[in-house]
Design a protein around this motif. Structure first.
Motif, PDB file in Angstrom:
ATOM      1  N   GLY A  25     -57.582   5.140 -35.964  1.00 27.72           N
ATOM      2  CA  GLY A  25     -57.493   5.823 -37.256  1.00 27.72           C
ATOM      3  C   GLY A  25     -56.469   6.931 -37.363  1.00 27.72           C
ATOM      4  O   GLY A  25     -56.396   7.607 -38.389  1.00 27.72           O
ATOM      5  N   TRP A  26     -55.662   7.141 -36.330  1.00 25.96           N
ATOM      6  CA  TRP A  26     -54.671   8.222 -36.337  1.00 25.96           C
ATOM      7  C   TRP A  26     -53.299   7.690 -36.739  1.00 25.96           C
ATOM      8  O   TRP A  26     -52.865   6.660 -36.237  1.00 25.96           O
ATOM      9  N   ASP A  27     -52.624   8.406 -37.619  1.00 24.87           N
ATOM     10  CA  ASP A  27     -51.248   8.076 -38.005  1.00 24.87           C
ATOM     11  C   ASP A  27     -50.332   9.058 -37.282  1.00 24.87           C
ATOM     12  O   ASP A  27     -50.222  10.219 -37.683  1.00 24.87           O
ATOM     13  N   VAL A  28     -49.698   8.601 -36.210  1.00 29.74           N
ATOM     14  CA  VAL A  28     -48.882   9.509 -35.396  1.00 29.74           C
ATOM     15  C   VAL A  28     -47.634   9.991 -36.130  1.00 29.74           C
ATOM     16  O   VAL A  28     -46.973  10.920 -35.673  1.00 29.74           O
ATOM     17  N   GLN A  29     -47.317   9.377 -37.268  1.00 28.12           N
ATOM     18  CA  GLN A  29     -46.175   9.831 -38.069  1.00 28.12           C
ATOM     19  C   GLN A  29     -46.569  10.931 -39.060  1.00 28.12           C
ATOM     20  O   GLN A  29     -45.711  11.583 -39.644  1.00 28.12           O
ATOM     21  N   ASN A  30     -47.859  11.132 -39.253  1.00 25.41           N
ATOM     22  CA  ASN A  30     -48.358  12.098 -40.219  1.00 25.41           C
ATOM     23  C   ASN A  30     -48.654  13.414 -39.492  1.00 25.41           C
ATOM     24  O   ASN A  30     -49.590  13.493 -38.698  1.00 25.41           O
ATOM     25  N   THR A  31     -47.887  14.436 -39.802  1.00 26.27           N
ATOM     26  CA  THR A  31     -48.021  15.714 -39.083  1.00 26.27           C
ATOM     27  C   THR A  31     -49.250  16.518 -39.492  1.00 26.27           C
ATOM     28  O   THR A  31     -49.486  17.595 -38.946  1.00 26.27           O
ATOM     29  N   THR A  32     -50.041  16.021 -40.431  1.00 26.80           N
ATOM     30  CA  THR A  32     -51.334  16.649 -40.705  1.00 26.80           C
ATOM     31  C   THR A  32     -52.438  15.982 -39.876  1.00 26.80           C
ATOM     32  O   THR A  32     -53.593  16.405 -39.932  1.00 26.80           O
ATOM     33  N   GLN A  33     -52.068  14.948 -39.121  1.00 28.73           N
ATOM     34  CA  GLN A  33     -53.007  14.266 -38.229  1.00 28.73           C
ATOM     35  C   GLN A  33     -52.627  14.433 -36.760  1.00 28.73           C
ATOM     36  O   GLN A  33     -53.492  14.650 -35.924  1.00 28.73           O
ATOM     37  N   VAL A  34     -51.340  14.301 -36.474  1.00 32.65           N
ATOM     38  CA  VAL A  34     -50.879  14.339 -35.084  1.00 32.65           C
ATOM     39  C   VAL A  34     -49.565  15.107 -35.003  1.00 32.65           C
ATOM     40  O   VAL A  34     -48.626  14.826 -35.745  1.00 32.65           O
ATOM     41  N   LEU A  35     -49.521  16.064 -34.089  1.00 32.88           N
ATOM     42  CA  LEU A  35     -48.263  16.724 -33.745  1.00 32.88           C
ATOM     43  C   LEU A  35     -47.920  16.296 -32.330  1.00 32.88           C
ATOM     44  O   LEU A  35     -48.785  16.326 -31.441  1.00 32.88           O
ATOM     45  N   GLN A  36     -46.675  15.890 -32.121  1.00 24.86           N
ATOM     46  CA  GLN A  36     -46.259  15.474 -30.791  1.00 24.86           C
ATOM     47  C   GLN A  36     -45.383  16.554 -30.161  1.00 24.86           C
ATOM     48  O   GLN A  36     -44.463  17.057 -30.795  1.00 24.86           O
ATOM     49  N   GLU A  37     -45.731  16.901 -28.930  1.00 23.19           N
ATOM     50  CA  GLU A  37     -45.024  17.916 -28.143  1.00 23.19           C
ATOM     51  C   GLU A  37     -44.878  19.222 -28.908  1.00 23.19           C
ATOM     52  O   GLU A  37     -43.833  19.867 -28.899  1.00 23.19           O
ATOM     53  N   HIS A  38     -45.943  19.605 -29.548  1.00 20.11           N
ATOM     54  CA  HIS A  38     -45.990  20.853 -30.314  1.00 20.11           C
ATOM     55  C   HIS A  38     -46.331  22.005 -29.371  1.00 20.11           C
ATOM     56  O   HIS A  38     -47.325  21.948 -28.652  1.00 20.11           O
ATOM     57  N   VAL A  39     -45.508  23.042 -29.383  1.00 18.23           N
ATOM     58  CA  VAL A  39     -45.753  24.208 -28.547  1.00 18.23           C
ATOM     59  C   VAL A  39     -46.911  25.006 -29.143  1.00 18.23           C
ATOM     60  O   VAL A  39     -46.893  25.349 -30.330  1.00 18.23           O
ATOM     61  N   LEU A  40     -47.906  25.279 -28.303  1.00 19.55           N
ATOM     62  CA  LEU A  40     -49.074  26.030 -28.773  1.00 19.55           C
ATOM     63  C   LEU A  40     -48.711  27.495 -28.969  1.00 19.55           C
ATOM     64  O   LEU A  40     -48.026  28.097 -28.147  1.00 19.55           O
ATOM     65  N   ARG A  41     -49.203  28.046 -30.059  1.00 24.20           N
ATOM     66  CA  ARG A  41     -48.950  29.439 -30.409  1.00 24.20           C
ATOM     67  C   ARG A  41     -50.263  30.092 -30.815  1.00 24.20           C
ATOM     68  O   ARG A  41     -51.311  29.475 -30.790  1.00 24.20           O
ATOM     69  N   GLY A  42     -50.183  31.333 -31.198  1.00 23.64           N
ATOM     70  CA  GLY A  42     -51.348  32.031 -31.744  1.00 23.64           C
ATOM     71  C   GLY A  42     -52.484  32.138 -30.751  1.00 23.64           C
ATOM     72  O   GLY A  42     -52.290  32.445 -29.576  1.00 23.64           O
ATOM     73  N   VAL A  43     -53.695  31.886 -31.235  1.00 16.65           N
ATOM     74  CA  VAL A  43     -54.912  32.027 -30.436  1.00 16.65           C
ATOM     75  C   VAL A  43     -54.853  31.146 -29.190  1.00 16.65           C
ATOM     76  O   VAL A  43     -55.207  31.585 -28.091  1.00 16.65           O
ATOM     77  N   GLN A  44     -54.401  29.893 -29.364  1.00 18.50           N
ATOM     78  CA  GLN A  44     -54.335  28.988 -28.210  1.00 18.50           C
ATOM     79  C   GLN A  44     -53.387  29.542 -27.144  1.00 18.50           C
ATOM     80  O   GLN A  44     -53.712  29.530 -25.952  1.00 18.50           O
ATOM     81  N   TYR A  45     -52.253  30.048 -27.554  1.00 19.62           N
ATOM     82  CA  TYR A  45     -51.295  30.625 -26.606  1.00 19.62           C
ATOM     83  C   TYR A  45     -51.921  31.821 -25.878  1.00 19.62           C
ATOM     84  O   TYR A  45     -51.796  31.944 -24.653  1.00 19.62           O
ATOM     85  N   GLN A  46     -52.594  32.681 -26.616  1.00 13.55           N
ATOM     86  CA  GLN A  46     -53.225  33.859 -26.001  1.00 13.55           C
ATOM     87  C   GLN A  46     -54.290  33.450 -24.986  1.00 13.55           C
ATOM     88  O   GLN A  46     -54.392  34.024 -23.907  1.00 13.55           O
ATOM     89  N   ARG A  47     -55.092  32.438 -25.339  1.00 14.31           N
ATOM     90  CA  ARG A  47     -56.132  31.980 -24.415  1.00 14.31           C
ATOM     91  C   ARG A  47     -55.510  31.357 -23.158  1.00 14.31           C
ATOM     92  O   ARG A  47     -56.019  31.549 -22.048  1.00 14.31           O
ATOM     93  N   LEU A  48     -54.416  30.635 -23.315  1.00 13.39           N
ATOM     94  CA  LEU A  48     -53.718  30.066 -22.149  1.00 13.39           C
ATOM     95  C   LEU A  48     -53.163  31.184 -21.262  1.00 13.39           C
ATOM     96  O   LEU A  48     -53.214  31.091 -20.033  1.00 13.39           O
TER      97      LEU A  48
END
Length: 194
Positions: free
Chosen positions: A52-75
């Motif tokens: 059910g995932w459309d890998v071309q739709n960036t509201t469903q899947v981001l590819q090789e997206h650099v994590l920022r914000g809260v996720q970056y801080q937790r990492l």
């Protein structure tokens, strides 16, 4: 409760059976060293599409997206050097979980560094689980707890081999079917295992 009908599940299972057959007749015959991670990602793209995932739709899947914000801080909190999951699975702008692709020469069933990487991603987004696959192997990691780089790769995981995908298709649908993930089914699934 899982969000899919028997018809949806059966159609997806039939499509996966055909994909596995195509893979077995082509890529599986190749020398693992000759199969790039990029090639594996083409198989994973089709796998996600079936679920059910459309890998071309960036509201469903981001590819090789650099994590920022809260996720970056937790990492940073856990000193994880990892920042760029191969697939970030989304519901609009909300990060739901991650799938990381590996080449066939990586045994994701036993590789502790791979386990730490994906556990870090999942934990950073407060997702109950996250995934790694080289298409021949799929591992579902429980990511509710602070990851530890020395934790064994097989702790709190579900490991599936391509030859077992169809027999364990309910597990795959429960964990990776888009509507399930977007409707917080993973939280329900893992709430029962606390």
């Amino acid at each position: 409760m899982a969000i899919f009908t028997e018809q949806i599940k059966n159609t997806a299972k039939e499509k996966l059976a055909l994909l596995i057959q195509r893979y077995n007749n082509t890529t599986r015959l190749a020398n693992h060293g000759d199969v790039s991670e990029e090639t594996i990602r083409t198989w994973l793209n089709e796998f996600l599409l079936i679920l059910g995932w459309d890998v071309q739709n960036t509201t469903q899947v981001l590819q090789e997206h650099v994590l920022r914000g809260v996720q970056y801080q937790r990492l940073r909190e856990i000193k994880s050097p990892h920042r760029r999951p191969d697939y970030t699975l989304l519901n609009g702008t909300n990060i739901k979980t991650f799938l990381d692709a590996k080449s066939l020469d990586v045994d994701i069933f036993t590789d502790a560094e791979v386990a730490y990487q994906i556990r870090s991603y999942g934990w950073s987004a407060q997702s109950p689980c996250a995934f790694v696959s080289n298409f021949e192997q799929l591992v579902i990691y429980d990511t509710r707890f602070v990851p530890n780089p020395v934790q064994t790769s097989n702790a709190s995981v579900i490991q599936l081999h391509i030859d077992d995908y169809l027999d364990n298709f309910d597990i795959i649908m429960d964990h990776l079917y888009r509507d399930n993930i977007c409707n917080n089914h993973l939280d329900e699934l893992y709430a029962a295992t606390v």
